[in-house]
Design an enzyme around this catalytic site. Structure first.
Site, PDB file in Angstrom:
ATOM      1  N   HIS A  76       1.253  -1.136  -0.372  1.00 55.56           N
ATOM      2  CA  HIS A  76       0.092   0.412   0.165  1.00 55.56           C
ATOM      3  C   HIS A  76       1.119   0.841  -0.203  1.00 55.56           C
ATOM      4  O   HIS A  76       1.918   1.187   1.089  1.00 55.56           O
ATOM      5  CB  HIS A  76      -0.492  -0.069   1.138  1.00 55.56           C
ATOM      6  CG  HIS A  76      -1.787   1.321   1.017  1.00 55.56           C
ATOM      7  ND1 HIS A  76      -3.053   1.403   0.781  1.00 55.56           N
ATOM      8  CD2 HIS A  76      -1.475   1.886   2.031  1.00 55.56           C
ATOM      9  CE1 HIS A  76      -3.384   2.780   0.858  1.00 55.56           C
ATOM     10  NE2 HIS A  76      -2.624   3.134   1.451  1.00 55.56           N
TER      11      HIS A  76
ATOM     12  N   ASP B 131     -15.467   2.408   7.690  1.00 52.09           N
ATOM     13  CA  ASP B 131     -14.429   3.099   7.679  1.00 52.09           C
ATOM     14  C   ASP B 131     -15.089   3.932   6.310  1.00 52.09           C
ATOM     15  O   ASP B 131     -14.717   6.004   5.783  1.00 52.09           O
ATOM     16  CB  ASP B 131     -13.163   2.189   6.686  1.00 52.09           C
ATOM     17  CG  ASP B 131     -12.020   3.676   5.987  1.00 52.09           C
ATOM     18  OD1 ASP B 131     -12.257   4.400   7.133  1.00 52.09           O
ATOM     19  OD2 ASP B 131     -11.836   3.041   5.288  1.00 52.09           O
TER      20      ASP B 131
ATOM     21  N   ARG C  49     -15.165  12.595   8.890  1.00 52.86           N
ATOM     22  CA  ARG C  49     -13.961  13.167   9.142  1.00 52.86           C
ATOM     23  C   ARG C  49     -13.605  13.717   8.433  1.00 52.86           C
ATOM     24  O   ARG C  49     -13.220  15.422   8.555  1.00 52.86           O
ATOM     25  CB  ARG C  49     -12.551  12.391   9.368  1.00 52.86           C
ATOM     26  CG  ARG C  49     -12.612  11.089  10.763  1.00 52.86           C
ATOM     27  CD  ARG C  49     -11.975   9.916  10.291  1.00 52.86           C
ATOM     28  NE  ARG C  49     -10.087  10.128   9.589  1.00 52.86           N
ATOM     29  CZ  ARG C  49      -9.824   9.646   9.035  1.00 52.86           C
ATOM     30  NH1 ARG C  49      -9.896   8.627   9.078  1.00 52.86           N
ATOM     31  NH2 ARG C  49      -8.204   9.960   8.623  1.00 52.86           N
TER      32      ARG C  49
ATOM     33  N   SER D 208      -7.530   3.142   9.410  1.00 52.71           N
ATOM     34  CA  SER D 208      -8.554   3.218   8.727  1.00 52.71           C
ATOM     35  C   SER D 208      -7.905   2.369   6.867  1.00 52.71           C
ATOM     36  O   SER D 208      -8.223   1.564   6.313  1.00 52.71           O
ATOM     37  CB  SER D 208      -8.617   4.566   7.767  1.00 52.71           C
ATOM     38  OG  SER D 208      -8.870   4.839   6.606  1.00 52.71           O
TER      39      SER D 208
ATOM     40  N   LYS E 177      -8.880  -1.499   5.744  1.00 54.61           N
ATOM     41  CA  LYS E 177      -8.733  -2.483   4.097  1.00 54.61           C
ATOM     42  C   LYS E 177      -7.677  -3.141   3.648  1.00 54.61           C
ATOM     43  O   LYS E 177      -8.470  -4.306   2.910  1.00 54.61           O
ATOM     44  CB  LYS E 177      -8.613  -0.753   3.374  1.00 54.61           C
ATOM     45  CG  LYS E 177     -10.323   0.484   3.498  1.00 54.61           C
ATOM     46  CD  LYS E 177     -10.104   1.057   2.181  1.00 54.61           C
ATOM     47  CE  LYS E 177      -9.553   2.454   3.305  1.00 54.61           C
ATOM     48  NZ  LYS E 177      -9.310   3.410   3.241  1.00 54.61           N
TER      49      LYS E 177
HETATM   50  N1  URA Z   1      -6.099   7.282   3.247  1.00 50.42           N
HETATM   51  C1  URA Z   1      -7.033   6.019   3.935  1.00 50.42           C
HETATM   52  O1  URA Z   1      -7.500   5.119   3.690  1.00 50.42           O
HETATM   53  N2  URA Z   1      -7.513   6.550   5.016  1.00 50.42           N
HETATM   54  C2  URA Z   1      -7.748   7.483   5.780  1.00 50.42           C
HETATM   55  O2  URA Z   1      -7.972   7.722   6.252  1.00 50.42           O
HETATM   56  C3  URA Z   1      -6.211   8.639   4.885  1.00 50.42           C
HETATM   57  C4  URA Z   1      -5.452   8.490   4.043  1.00 50.42           C
END
Ligand code: URA
Ligand code: CA
Length: 434
Positions: free
Chosen positions: A82, A161, A168, A183, A187
């Site tokens: 990632h 999320d 947010r 977050s 994922k």
């Molecule tokens: N990228 C994400 O996937 N989540 C966040 O909170 C910030 C950047």
């Protein structure tokens, strides 16, 4: 349990229990607590932070809020990468086939997203015929057969999320390390990764502008990974200038092909080898990064990495002809040179502004509804530390519009040429394994 007490506890800087974190996520996902209470809790987390255990609880609760992809039918350790996002970041297109060429399964779910260029999926779709939809069975079969597939997200992954992120976004709580870390990791875990390599970018074109923040984010994500049983490490890499030379969808596919054939830009090649060798190590397929790197370098030199790319593209319907002859990828009508107005050294590049210029050409989405022009973008001829002479080409603008004065203005303002010497910034700043 009451939401009020959880807000109060975090407001006062206390540590939330697993039950409290789960309660808030479950109740919120099921619309049983109002946005205003969750907003208050998010702000309390923003101001008071969360420790690693709280982040693990938050990550697990978000994973459990939706579907979890089951990749157990794929043989071997599934390793994922990632990136926190940068400008001209072509690494996934290179890394997926490169790592797979050593027999390590790369079952990647990727995204589109908003940004300077499209996401990995958009880039891949610039190859005629390539499709990103595979059924779960086909996805698993393809990875078992070819060791690599890249598809769009399927199923209802981490709905908590998605809801939290939207909230947010409007409550000034995006920029919180525990919230970002949970977050991202939720994922990755929900999409079935057994082992994870994180590329945390730092610099003018990155989410994180300060080294301390980047290190803290990396450490938090690595801690979450390890505590949830995923072998995880992070590389902190430079994003003070775009990565490689190409910024744009089809242009980056061409750059990835070059890199897989051993003739890519130095920085992109180096980052791919660094991340790739870490992926091989976390997957347990080499004892040392040196050994892993040697094997990856061999597969670039002997053509196996590129062959794996061809197989991967063909398996998902892509036209191999366009891979072997990249001039068959979408091409913009005009190539306009940006000429240096003075001689000297490129001392600074504003990566974010350069990315914005590419977006104005049509390479990226301004809103979710924007259609991307896969053919357009920029090819950099000079990077930080390079000498330039007045009148020399700094970069080429690939555009379908002859009128690019606005983009030229942005670009001139974002490339600083001075009569002094500077070294190119280091590409790899730190490796984080704890
Ligand atoms: N990228 C994400 O996937 N989540 C966040 O909170 C910030 C950047
Ligand atoms: Ca690039």
């Amino acid at each position: 349990m009451r939401m009020y007490n959880i807000i109060e506890k975090k407001r006062d800087g206390k540590v939330l229990t697993e039950e409290e974190v789960r309660f808030f996520i479950e109740e919120y996902t099921n619309n049983r607590v109002p946005d205003y209470q969750v907003s208050a809790l998010l702000m309390a987390i923003y101001l008071q932070q969360m420790n690693d255990s709280e982040c693990v609880h938050l990550t697990n609760a978000m994973v459990d809020s939706g579907d979890i992809i089951d990749l157990s039918q794929i043989d071997g350790v599934k390793v994922d990468k990632h990136s926190t996002g940068g400008v001209g970041d072509t690494t996934t297109l290179v890394l997926a086939p490169l790592v797979a060429s050593l027999g390590i399964p790369v079952a990647k779910m990727s995204g589109r997203g908003l940004g300077h260029t499209g996401g990995t999926l958009d880039k891949l779709e610039s190859i005629p015929g390539f499709h990103i939809e595979l059924t779960n069975d086909d996805f698993i079969r393809t990875v078992n057969q070819n060791k690599v597939a890249v598809i769009g997200q399927t199923g209802n992954l981490t709905p908590a999320d998605k809801k939290l992120y939207s909230l947010r976004d409007v409550t000034a709580t995006v920029n919180s390390i525990p919230l970002i870390a949970s977050s991202i990791m939720s994922k990755k875990i929900a999409s079935g990764a057994d082992a994870i390599v994180l590329d945390v970018k730092i610099g003018s074109g990155a989410f994180m502008k300060e080294m301390n923040d980047a290190v803290q984010l990396a450490k938090t994500m690595v801690a979450i990974g390890k505590k949830t049983g995923r072998n995880t490490m992070a590389v902190i890499s430079d994003m003070n200038q775009p990565l490689g030379c190409a910024i744009g969808n089809a242009l980056e596919v061409k750059e990835a092909i070059d890199t897989l054939q051993g003739k890519g830009p130095k920085d992109l090649t180096e980052l791919c080898l660094t991340l790739g060798s870490q992926m091989v190590v976390v997957a347990g397929k080499a004892k040392t990064v040196e050994e892993a790197r040697t094997r990856l370098e061999e597969n670039i030199a002997n053509g196996k990495a590129f062959q794996t790319f061809q197989t991967f593209i063909a398996a998902q319907g892509g036209d191999i002809n366009a891979i072997d002859n990249p001039e068959k990828l979408p091409q913009a009508s005009y190539q306009i040179e940006l000429l240096a107005k003075s001689s000297g050294t490129v001392v600074q590049m504003d990566a974010n502004a350069i990315g914005t210029a590419a977006m104005h050409l049509g390479a990226g989405r301004v809103t979710k509804e924007t259609e991307i022009d896969l053919s357009v973008g920029l090819i950099l001829h000079k990077k930080i530390g390079d000498q330039v002479k007045e009148g020399e080409t700094l970069l080429k603008i690939h555009s379908n519009d002859r009128q690019v004065d606005y983009v030229k203005d942005i670009l001139y303002n974002s490339i600083i040429i001075e009569d002094s010497q500077v070294e190119p910034p280091p590409l790899i700043h730190q490796l984080i394994t704890i």
